[in-house]
Design a protein around this motif. Sequence first.
Motif, PDB file in Angstrom:
ATOM      1  N   HIS A   8     -23.599 -34.786 -21.698  1.00  0.00           N
ATOM      2  CA  HIS A   8     -23.828 -33.652 -20.797  1.00  0.00           C
ATOM      3  C   HIS A   8     -24.489 -34.106 -19.505  1.00  0.00           C
ATOM      4  CE1 HIS A   8     -22.889 -30.608 -23.878  1.00  0.00           C
ATOM      5  NE2 HIS A   8     -23.388 -31.502 -24.709  1.00  0.00           N
ATOM      6  N   SER A   9     -24.152 -33.422 -18.431  1.00  0.00           N
ATOM      7  CA  SER A   9     -24.719 -33.709 -17.113  1.00  0.00           C
ATOM      8  C   SER A   9     -25.431 -32.470 -16.561  1.00  0.00           C
ATOM      9  CB  SER A   9     -23.600 -34.133 -16.147  1.00  0.00           C
ATOM     10  OG  SER A   9     -22.868 -32.994 -15.702  1.00  0.00           O
ATOM     11  N   LEU A  10     -25.894 -32.586 -15.333  1.00  0.00           N
ATOM     12  CA  LEU A  10     -26.542 -31.453 -14.664  1.00  0.00           C
ATOM     13  C   LEU A  10     -25.597 -30.275 -14.447  1.00  0.00           C
ATOM     14  CD1 LEU A  10     -28.759 -33.112 -11.900  1.00  0.00           C
ATOM     15  CD2 LEU A  10     -29.556 -31.537 -13.666  1.00  0.00           C
ATOM     16  N   ALA A  11     -24.295 -30.490 -14.629  1.00  0.00           N
ATOM     17  CA  ALA A  11     -23.355 -29.371 -14.498  1.00  0.00           C
ATOM     18  C   ALA A  11     -23.581 -28.339 -15.601  1.00  0.00           C
ATOM     19  CB  ALA A  11     -21.915 -29.868 -14.535  1.00  0.00           C
ATOM     20  N   LEU A  35     -17.210 -36.676 -20.838  1.00  0.00           N
ATOM     21  CA  LEU A  35     -18.121 -35.692 -20.252  1.00  0.00           C
ATOM     22  C   LEU A  35     -17.748 -34.341 -20.827  1.00  0.00           C
ATOM     23  CD1 LEU A  35     -20.326 -34.808 -18.285  1.00  0.00           C
ATOM     24  CD2 LEU A  35     -18.557 -34.580 -16.523  1.00  0.00           C
ATOM     25  N   THR A  36     -18.695 -33.725 -21.555  1.00  0.00           N
ATOM     26  CA  THR A  36     -18.394 -32.471 -22.271  1.00  0.00           C
ATOM     27  C   THR A  36     -19.477 -31.439 -21.982  1.00  0.00           C
ATOM     28  OG1 THR A  36     -19.485 -33.418 -24.233  1.00  0.00           O
ATOM     29  CG2 THR A  36     -17.078 -33.573 -24.132  1.00  0.00           C
ATOM     30  N   ASP A  37     -19.612 -31.068 -20.719  1.00  0.00           N
ATOM     31  CA  ASP A  37     -20.604 -30.057 -20.371  1.00  0.00           C
ATOM     32  C   ASP A  37     -20.250 -28.719 -21.004  1.00  0.00           C
ATOM     33  OD1 ASP A  37     -22.648 -31.261 -18.782  1.00  0.00           O
ATOM     34  OD2 ASP A  37     -21.141 -31.596 -17.228  1.00  0.00           O
ATOM     35  N   HIS A  38     -21.277 -27.899 -21.188  1.00  0.00           N
ATOM     36  CA  HIS A  38     -21.090 -26.618 -21.861  1.00  0.00           C
ATOM     37  C   HIS A  38     -20.244 -25.664 -21.026  1.00  0.00           C
ATOM     38  CE1 HIS A  38     -23.825 -27.331 -25.216  1.00  0.00           C
ATOM     39  NE2 HIS A  38     -24.650 -27.904 -24.360  1.00  0.00           N
ATOM     40  N   TRP A  44     -16.367 -32.642 -13.537  1.00  0.00           N
ATOM     41  CA  TRP A  44     -15.265 -33.594 -13.729  1.00  0.00           C
ATOM     42  C   TRP A  44     -14.976 -34.434 -12.490  1.00  0.00           C
ATOM     43  CZ3 TRP A  44     -10.685 -31.023 -16.833  1.00  0.00           C
ATOM     44  CH2 TRP A  44     -11.131 -30.707 -18.135  1.00  0.00           C
ATOM     45  N   ALA A  45     -14.892 -33.807 -11.333  1.00  0.00           N
ATOM     46  CA  ALA A  45     -14.476 -34.536 -10.134  1.00  0.00           C
ATOM     47  C   ALA A  45     -15.477 -35.639  -9.789  1.00  0.00           C
ATOM     48  CB  ALA A  45     -14.317 -33.573  -8.961  1.00  0.00           C
ATOM     49  N   GLU A  46     -16.753 -35.296  -9.804  1.00  0.00           N
ATOM     50  CA  GLU A  46     -17.769 -36.297  -9.477  1.00  0.00           C
ATOM     51  C   GLU A  46     -17.790 -37.410 -10.517  1.00  0.00           C
ATOM     52  OE1 GLU A  46     -22.620 -36.713  -9.155  1.00  0.00           O
ATOM     53  OE2 GLU A  46     -21.712 -34.732  -8.801  1.00  0.00           O
ATOM     54  N   ALA A  47     -17.702 -37.050 -11.792  1.00  0.00           N
ATOM     55  CA  ALA A  47     -17.735 -38.053 -12.850  1.00  0.00           C
ATOM     56  C   ALA A  47     -16.521 -38.970 -12.777  1.00  0.00           C
ATOM     57  CB  ALA A  47     -17.795 -37.371 -14.214  1.00  0.00           C
ATOM     58  N   THR A  48     -15.374 -38.426 -12.387  1.00  0.00           N
ATOM     59  CA  THR A  48     -14.154 -39.230 -12.287  1.00  0.00           C
ATOM     60  C   THR A  48     -14.315 -40.341 -11.253  1.00  0.00           C
ATOM     61  OG1 THR A  48     -12.735 -37.396 -12.968  1.00  0.00           O
ATOM     62  CG2 THR A  48     -11.706 -39.163 -11.707  1.00  0.00           C
ATOM     63  N   VAL A  59     -13.159 -39.637 -20.379  1.00  0.00           N
ATOM     64  CA  VAL A  59     -12.366 -38.575 -20.996  1.00  0.00           C
ATOM     65  C   VAL A  59     -12.976 -37.256 -20.551  1.00  0.00           C
ATOM     66  CG1 VAL A  59     -11.576 -37.525 -23.150  1.00  0.00           C
ATOM     67  CG2 VAL A  59     -11.845 -40.018 -22.985  1.00  0.00           C
ATOM     68  N   ARG A  60     -12.201 -36.449 -19.875  1.00  0.00           N
ATOM     69  CA  ARG A  60     -12.725 -35.175 -19.381  1.00  0.00           C
ATOM     70  C   ARG A  60     -12.592 -34.096 -20.465  1.00  0.00           C
ATOM     71  NH1 ARG A  60      -9.667 -35.776 -13.668  1.00  0.00           N
ATOM     72  NH2 ARG A  60      -8.404 -37.135 -14.979  1.00  0.00           N
ATOM     73  N   GLY A  61     -13.699 -33.438 -20.712  1.00  0.00           N
ATOM     74  CA  GLY A  61     -13.707 -32.419 -21.755  1.00  0.00           C
ATOM     75  C   GLY A  61     -14.774 -31.380 -21.496  1.00  0.00           C
TER      76      GLY A  61
END
Length: 292
Positions: A8-11, A35-38, A44-48, A59-61
């Motif tokens: 999880h991230s700040l998103a 990345l599996t934020d709630h 997603w874009a920043e993490a990519t 893996v985007r999730g």
Amino acid sequence: MRIDLHTHSLASDGTQTPSELAEAGSRAGLDVMALTDHDTAAGWAEATAAAESAGIALVRGMEISTRHEGRGVHLLAYLPDPTYPPLVEHLDLILESRSGRVPAIIERLRAAGIDVTEDDVRREAGASAAAGRPHIADALVRRGVVVDRGEAFDRFLKPGRAGHVHRYAAELVTMIETVRLAGGVTVMAHPWGRSDPGSLGEAAFAGLAEDGLAGIEVDHRDHTDEQRDELRSIAANLDLVVTGSSDHHGTGKTDHDLGCFTTAPDQYARLMELAAGSAAVAGRATPPVVGG
């Protein structure tokens, strides 16, 4: 190969930006990270971009709030099309409900003599897609009411406590189908970590597998060794994918360091094969794994 499929991230309610999280995953020696934020794809874009720079596969999730037999359960959704309208509709409802209950929780806490405000929570939420209980917990920590999020939930925020307020969550079976139609694949998150194992025993998992569930998150900090062994046996009996992950939240959770639990490469490969098959059947433009 080291694979961590739940972070999880700040998103949502992590404490690192998506970029910082991807960089931390690389430093932790991960080859693949999800990345599996709630209930959101906001990070997603920043993490990519960060994953490609850091040399780690992303893996985007997302981790979706659902309800099963009256209990809240979490569903990990990997590689769905985030623009699929029914998925967007459910996620919007979840996020609106998450933020919408904050005033009611604050009111209950203040009635119980806890000096905390909505402004406190908004400051903690920052750029998150929605404010929620973890941000209220962080506000209580900053106020010195509790020492960490765990104590905040145990004393004030979990069901049965003074600050708990119910919110909307999609029905589990409905969301499994929705993610499938969005071209994604689903794994039950820490199924015995927060709820009575009896509500998600082998018979229940068998029914969910028929509904399209792909796997079970077996190796997780919230499961005991005995629970992991039993869940692994259930997954084998039902031919479900077995995953393991950290459920990392930065400093928001203790003992959930990146890579503390990982997914076996053969299980990851199988999950990705199932995701590719789901995308082909759905005919959706789903996000590929990037970086690495």
